[in-house]
Design an enzyme around this catalytic site. Structure first.
Site, PDB file in Angstrom:
ATOM      1  N   ASP A 126      16.908  39.854 -19.528  1.00 52.74           N
ATOM      2  CA  ASP A 126      15.583  39.963 -18.907  1.00 52.74           C
ATOM      3  C   ASP A 126      15.013  41.273 -19.484  1.00 52.74           C
ATOM      4  O   ASP A 126      15.458  41.703 -20.559  1.00 52.74           O
ATOM      5  CB  ASP A 126      15.703  40.003 -17.374  1.00 52.74           C
ATOM      6  CG  ASP A 126      14.362  39.804 -16.660  1.00 52.74           C
ATOM      7  OD1 ASP A 126      13.903  38.655 -16.551  1.00 52.74           O
ATOM      8  OD2 ASP A 126      13.736  40.806 -16.230  1.00 52.74           O
TER       9      ASP A 126
ATOM     10  N   LYS B 269      20.221  37.021  -9.873  1.00 53.06           N
ATOM     11  CA  LYS B 269      19.587  38.020 -10.742  1.00 53.06           C
ATOM     12  C   LYS B 269      20.335  39.326 -10.566  1.00 53.06           C
ATOM     13  O   LYS B 269      20.918  39.560  -9.506  1.00 53.06           O
ATOM     14  CB  LYS B 269      18.127  38.228 -10.319  1.00 53.06           C
ATOM     15  CG  LYS B 269      17.250  38.827 -11.387  1.00 53.06           C
ATOM     16  CD  LYS B 269      16.713  37.761 -12.317  1.00 53.06           C
ATOM     17  CE  LYS B 269      15.984  38.334 -13.497  1.00 53.06           C
ATOM     18  NZ  LYS B 269      15.278  37.267 -14.233  1.00 53.06           N
TER      19      LYS B 269
HETATM   20  P1  NDP Z   1      11.416  42.750 -22.879  1.00 52.27           P
HETATM   21  O1  NDP Z   1      12.192  43.902 -22.374  1.00 52.27           O
HETATM   22  O2  NDP Z   1      11.803  42.111 -24.157  1.00 52.27           O
HETATM   23  O3  NDP Z   1       9.884  43.133 -22.988  1.00 52.27           O
HETATM   24  C1  NDP Z   1       9.180  43.600 -21.893  1.00 52.27           C
HETATM   25  C2  NDP Z   1       7.772  43.945 -22.315  1.00 52.27           C
HETATM   26  O4  NDP Z   1       6.983  44.212 -21.165  1.00 52.27           O
HETATM   27  C3  NDP Z   1       7.704  45.196 -23.170  1.00 52.27           C
HETATM   28  O5  NDP Z   1       6.594  45.108 -24.012  1.00 52.27           O
HETATM   29  C4  NDP Z   1       7.514  46.281 -22.125  1.00 52.27           C
HETATM   30  O6  NDP Z   1       6.901  47.449 -22.624  1.00 52.27           O
HETATM   31  C5  NDP Z   1       6.593  45.582 -21.141  1.00 52.27           C
HETATM   32  N1  NDP Z   1       6.800  46.124 -19.801  1.00 52.27           N
HETATM   33  C6  NDP Z   1       7.965  46.174 -19.120  1.00 52.27           C
HETATM   34  N2  NDP Z   1       7.781  46.772 -17.926  1.00 52.27           N
HETATM   35  C7  NDP Z   1       6.489  47.094 -17.874  1.00 52.27           C
HETATM   36  C8  NDP Z   1       5.690  47.725 -16.902  1.00 52.27           C
HETATM   37  N3  NDP Z   1       6.207  48.144 -15.736  1.00 52.27           N
HETATM   38  N4  NDP Z   1       4.362  47.879 -17.165  1.00 52.27           N
HETATM   39  C9  NDP Z   1       3.842  47.462 -18.354  1.00 52.27           C
HETATM   40  N5  NDP Z   1       4.549  46.870 -19.320  1.00 52.27           N
HETATM   41  C10 NDP Z   1       5.848  46.680 -19.071  1.00 52.27           C
HETATM   42  O7  NDP Z   1      11.434  41.694 -21.678  1.00 52.27           O
HETATM   43  P2  NDP Z   1      11.111  40.131 -21.727  1.00 52.27           P
HETATM   44  O8  NDP Z   1      10.071  39.836 -22.735  1.00 52.27           O
HETATM   45  O9  NDP Z   1      12.393  39.416 -21.758  1.00 52.27           O
HETATM   46  O10 NDP Z   1      10.514  39.917 -20.255  1.00 52.27           O
HETATM   47  C11 NDP Z   1       9.113  39.947 -19.966  1.00 52.27           C
HETATM   48  C12 NDP Z   1       8.835  39.211 -18.685  1.00 52.27           C
HETATM   49  O11 NDP Z   1       9.273  37.849 -18.821  1.00 52.27           O
HETATM   50  C13 NDP Z   1       9.577  39.730 -17.434  1.00 52.27           C
HETATM   51  O12 NDP Z   1       8.757  39.526 -16.314  1.00 52.27           O
HETATM   52  C14 NDP Z   1      10.800  38.819 -17.346  1.00 52.27           C
HETATM   53  O13 NDP Z   1      11.291  38.763 -16.034  1.00 52.27           O
HETATM   54  C15 NDP Z   1      10.164  37.503 -17.765  1.00 52.27           C
HETATM   55  N6  NDP Z   1      11.078  36.470 -18.240  1.00 52.27           N
HETATM   56  C16 NDP Z   1      11.955  36.702 -19.267  1.00 52.27           C
HETATM   57  C17 NDP Z   1      12.775  35.690 -19.695  1.00 52.27           C
HETATM   58  C18 NDP Z   1      13.689  35.864 -20.845  1.00 52.27           C
HETATM   59  O14 NDP Z   1      14.336  34.881 -21.222  1.00 52.27           O
HETATM   60  N7  NDP Z   1      13.790  37.019 -21.461  1.00 52.27           N
HETATM   61  C19 NDP Z   1      12.780  34.382 -19.046  1.00 52.27           C
HETATM   62  C20 NDP Z   1      11.763  34.207 -18.041  1.00 52.27           C
HETATM   63  C21 NDP Z   1      10.976  35.240 -17.656  1.00 52.27           C
HETATM   64  P3  NDP Z   1       7.788  48.696 -23.113  1.00 52.27           P
HETATM   65  O15 NDP Z   1       8.208  48.345 -24.501  1.00 52.27           O
HETATM   66  O16 NDP Z   1       6.886  49.867 -23.007  1.00 52.27           O
HETATM   67  O17 NDP Z   1       8.942  48.791 -22.160  1.00 52.27           O
HETATM   68  O1  2IT Z   2      13.681  35.113 -15.506  1.00 56.94           O
HETATM   69  C1  2IT Z   2      14.423  34.356 -16.166  1.00 56.94           C
HETATM   70  O2  2IT Z   2      14.378  33.134 -16.044  1.00 56.94           O
HETATM   71  C2  2IT Z   2      15.316  34.970 -17.159  1.00 56.94           C
HETATM   72  N1  2IT Z   2      15.290  36.170 -17.333  1.00 56.94           N
HETATM   73  C3  2IT Z   2      16.265  34.105 -17.933  1.00 56.94           C
HETATM   74  C4  2IT Z   2      17.477  33.780 -17.112  1.00 56.94           C
HETATM   75  C5  2IT Z   2      18.590  33.070 -17.846  1.00 56.94           C
HETATM   76  O3  2IT Z   2      19.647  32.902 -17.196  1.00 56.94           O
HETATM   77  O4  2IT Z   2      18.439  32.673 -18.991  1.00 56.94           O
END
Ligand code: NDP
Ligand code: 2IT
Length: 445
Positions: free
Chosen positions: A166, A126
């Protein structure tokens, strides 16, 4: 040799002072696998656990860039290359002001087990930066991404370490970083996943985490003879994961009543239908606005500074960030009749919240199982890149479903306690066995 989980954790805490999120992630795993370790002393004799909690390599670097005023800005960049026992390091990059070594070590540690569960050959890693993309211009985001990759490029490669997105890193940032990698290395390779469709990306990768999470929850509901049809669903976040989780829930006949961002939550008792969701996607991905605008447009309630867990729901899909559900939130969910929590985010439930789910025997899918669909389709993107082919939407979606189903089966195999499935235990043990055995085979490295 450690006699208890607490004794082991004391060493971890002393060795890694102040890394609270990392301690939390390690504790959850160690607690789950402890009995399995005692029954398999060969793991203990070869200090698999001590090796597993130590990243193979941590890279930390300066990221200097110029803002639109010509001022020099300096951020900190990281890549934690945690474990390569079963494949090249694989995991996302997070750009958020809260990023620290502790956060990235917790995420990298979780990623090892998650990637192991996908059945694909990917190690765990990561990275990211404390850079805050909010309020930055296109030009500033590009300058930052280019500077970040100018250092990162020397540490990664398609058979070494393959980053992805992420929080704060989506298609736009992956594009800028890929461009800079290609320019410096003079190589067009699958060094990042989540790429654009016309330059090596995979269909369904943007949708994969959210869809996968809903497929996993669907499998959990099926164990009770139930489904998403007619279910009221609370979702947090409004980014990549939350958007596509919402899309799939709506398609399966559920009603999504909440979304959120870091400023607050919206509650729409009428349900966020496909048209409203399309508007949210435009708001967050194109206009980069705030969820507050939703209630101005569609009505419903805006809960300033609050998370959505006060909404009555049958299913909760936390999809924003770590530790966004505490004990009290979990109690509220259970009291309001929630029967299933599947984590789209990484470690969104704190340890006390998890205890509440387990005590009440609700269906609980921890992130490393429930959100593995994203990295799984990243793995499929790597496969397509290496055979110079691209698969259809249907093919990738089918493979994603099969993978989520096999993760569910692995959790069931190792987590069955009478007629209850402890998915936390199941995911941790199943993930651990594959990595530990690979580490055993490869000697003391
Ligand atoms: P994005 O940046 O697309 O979206 C994040 C969302 O969460 C936004 O709505 C953001 O709000 C909100 N957010 C972020 N930080 C905070 C905080 N500290 N408190 C409250 N709200 C918060 O990220 P993703 O959707 O990609 O990721 C969301 C979660 O999913 C994370 O935990 C990530 O690690 C996990 N994840 C993502 C994967 C991926 O493929 N993208 C895969 C597996 C897990 P704002 O707009 O205000 O910043
Ligand atoms: O938390 C996760 O699994 C991710 N942000 C996606 C990682 C990836 O390599 O697609």
């Amino acid at each position: 040799m450690y006699k208890t989980v607490d004794a082991f954790m004391e060493t971890v805490i002393n060795k890694n002072p102040g890394q609270d999120e990392f301690h939390q992630a390690v504790h959850e795993v160690v607690e789950s696998i402890w009995d399995h370790l005692q029954d398999n002393p060969h793991y203990l004799h070869t200090k698999i656990l001590d090796r597993l909690i130590e990243p193979e390599r941590v890279i930390m670097f300066r990221v200097p860039w110029r803002d639109d005023q010509g001022m020099v800005q300096v951020n900190r960049g990281y890549r934690v290359e945690f474990n390569s026992a079963i494949g090249p390091y694989k995991g996302g990059l997070r750009f958020h002001p809260s990023v620290s070594l502790s956060i990235l070590k917790f995420l990298g540690f979780e990623q090892i087990f998650k990637n192991s569960l996908t059945t694909l050959p990917m190690g765990g890693g990561k990275g990211g930066s404390d850079f805050d993309p909010k309020g930055k211009s296109e030009n500033e985001v590009m300058s930052f991404c280019q500077s970040f990759m100018t250092e990162l490029n020397r540490h990664i490669g398609p058979v070494t370490d393959v980053p992805a997105g992420d929080i704060g890193v989506g298609g736009r940032e992956i594009g800028y970083m890929f461009g800079q990698y290609k320019r410096i290395r003079n190589e067009f390779t699958g060094v990042l996943t989540g790429k654009g469709l016309n330059w090596g990306g995979s269909l369904i990768r943007p949708e994969a985490t959210g869809y996968g999470c809903v497929y996993f929850a669907q499998k959990m509901l099926q164990t009770k003879g139930d489904s998403f049809k007619g279910k009221t669903v609370a979702i947090s976040g409004s980014g990549n994961v939350a958007q596509y989780a919402s899309e799939k829930v709506i398609e399966l006949g559920g009603k999504v009543v909440t979304l959120s961002d870091s400023s607050g939550s919206i509650y729409d008792p009428e349900g966020i239908d496909s048209n409203k969701l399309q508007w949210v996607m435009d708001l967050k991905n194109v206009r980069r606005g705030r969820m507050k605008e939703y209630t101005e447009k569609f009505g419903g309630e805006y809960w300033e500074g609050k998370r959505p867990w006060g909404a009555k729901c049958d299913v909760a899909l936390p999809s924003a960030t770590q530790n966004e559900i505490n004990k009290q939130d979990a109690e509220t969910l259970v009291k309001n009749g929630c029967i299933c929590v599947a984590e789209g985010a990484n470690m969104p439930s704190d340890p006390e919240a998890i205890e509440i789910y387990l005590e009440n025997k609700i269906l609980f899918g921890p992130g490393k199982a429930a959100n593995a669909g994203g990295v799984a389709v990243s793995g499929l993107e790597m496969s397509q890149n290496s055979i110079l082919m691209s698969w259809s939407r249907e093919e990738v979606d089918e493979k994603l479903k099969t993978i989520m189903s096999s993760i569910h089966d692995a959790c069931e195999k190792y987590g069955k306690e009478g007629d209850f499935i402890n998915y936390v235990k199941g995911a941790n043990i199943a993930g651990f066995i594959k990595i530990a055995d690979a580490m055993m085979d490869q000697g003391v490295v």
